[in-house]
Design a protein around this motif. Sequence first.
Motif, mmCIF file in Angstrom:
data_model
loop_
_atom_site.group_PDB
_atom_site.id
_atom_site.type_symbol
_atom_site.label_atom_id
_atom_site.label_comp_id
_atom_site.label_asym_id
_atom_site.label_seq_id
_atom_site.Cartn_x
_atom_site.Cartn_y
_atom_site.Cartn_z
ATOM 1 N N PHE A 123 -16.298 4.204 -50.887
ATOM 2 C CA PHE A 123 -16.019 2.911 -50.425
ATOM 3 C C PHE A 123 -14.747 2.891 -49.432
ATOM 4 C CE2 PHE A 123 -19.329 1.244 -53.605
ATOM 5 C CZ PHE A 123 -20.423 1.156 -52.748
ATOM 6 N N LEU A 124 -13.752 3.467 -50.241
ATOM 7 C CA LEU A 124 -12.220 3.468 -49.437
ATOM 8 C C LEU A 124 -12.391 4.202 -48.491
ATOM 9 C CD1 LEU A 124 -10.163 2.973 -52.823
ATOM 10 C CD2 LEU A 124 -10.580 1.425 -51.016
ATOM 11 N N LEU A 125 -13.039 5.348 -48.654
ATOM 12 C CA LEU A 125 -12.990 6.323 -47.285
ATOM 13 C C LEU A 125 -13.911 5.585 -46.191
ATOM 14 C CD1 LEU A 125 -13.828 9.842 -49.112
ATOM 15 C CD2 LEU A 125 -11.903 9.221 -47.170
ATOM 16 N N ALA A 126 -14.956 4.944 -46.569
ATOM 17 C CA ALA A 126 -15.834 4.523 -45.576
ATOM 18 C C ALA A 126 -14.906 3.296 -44.848
ATOM 19 C CB ALA A 126 -17.000 4.151 -46.069
ATOM 20 N N ALA A 127 -14.064 2.498 -45.536
ATOM 21 C CA ALA A 127 -13.165 1.453 -44.978
ATOM 22 C C ALA A 127 -12.012 1.941 -44.382
ATOM 23 C CB ALA A 127 -12.752 0.485 -46.243
ATOM 24 N N ILE B 274 -17.799 8.079 -35.966
ATOM 25 C CA ILE B 274 -17.557 7.284 -37.391
ATOM 26 C C ILE B 274 -18.246 6.450 -38.118
ATOM 27 C CG2 ILE B 274 -15.635 5.841 -38.233
ATOM 28 C CD1 ILE B 274 -14.387 8.214 -37.063
ATOM 29 N N GLY B 275 -19.191 5.922 -37.163
ATOM 30 C CA GLY B 275 -20.063 5.100 -38.099
ATOM 31 C C GLY B 275 -21.056 5.736 -38.589
ATOM 32 N N PRO B 276 -21.681 6.854 -38.431
ATOM 33 C CA PRO B 276 -22.777 7.379 -39.467
ATOM 34 C C PRO B 276 -22.059 8.146 -40.621
ATOM 35 C CG PRO B 276 -23.199 8.195 -37.233
ATOM 36 C CD PRO B 276 -22.054 7.143 -36.959
ATOM 37 N N ILE B 277 -20.784 8.718 -40.402
ATOM 38 C CA ILE B 277 -20.236 9.074 -41.627
ATOM 39 C C ILE B 277 -19.966 7.923 -42.612
ATOM 40 C CG2 ILE B 277 -17.995 10.041 -42.168
ATOM 41 C CD1 ILE B 277 -17.972 11.407 -39.554
ATOM 42 N N ALA B 278 -19.413 6.607 -42.287
ATOM 43 C CA ALA B 278 -18.973 5.624 -42.708
ATOM 44 C C ALA B 278 -20.227 5.196 -43.588
ATOM 45 C CB ALA B 278 -18.344 4.483 -42.004
ATOM 46 N N ALA B 279 -21.588 5.172 -42.821
ATOM 47 C CA ALA B 279 -22.498 4.650 -43.557
ATOM 48 C C ALA B 279 -22.941 5.536 -44.395
ATOM 49 C CB ALA B 279 -23.555 4.733 -42.451
ATOM 50 N N VAL B 280 -22.997 6.916 -44.447
ATOM 51 C CA VAL B 280 -23.428 7.919 -45.216
ATOM 52 C C VAL B 280 -22.602 7.540 -46.590
ATOM 53 C CG1 VAL B 280 -23.359 10.548 -46.046
ATOM 54 C CG2 VAL B 280 -24.418 9.448 -44.023
#
Length: 91
Positions: A12-16, A62-68
Amino acid sequence: MKAKQTIALLLFLLAAGLLGWWIAAGMHPFTTTKQMVPVTDPLFGTVTQTWVDKFTPGLELIGPIAAVFGIIGFFLLRSGRKKRTAGTPNV
């Protein structure tokens, strides 16, 4: 904290962090690798445009990586819960 919860929190921190980087870089919808900058000639004072290498992250990257990362973190948190059996009361 359990190991799965720790890994989920890191995801979650990586996605944020990725979304924060995208916002800080200018919220571009597409990734670019070059940027046009003005260059002033010191002798004559004329301004010309030239391309320089500059990576700017886009939402399409960035969007798909953060979503995964978010989805994997969600499933890690969900799989860490204890499953109730049929005979236990809901407390």
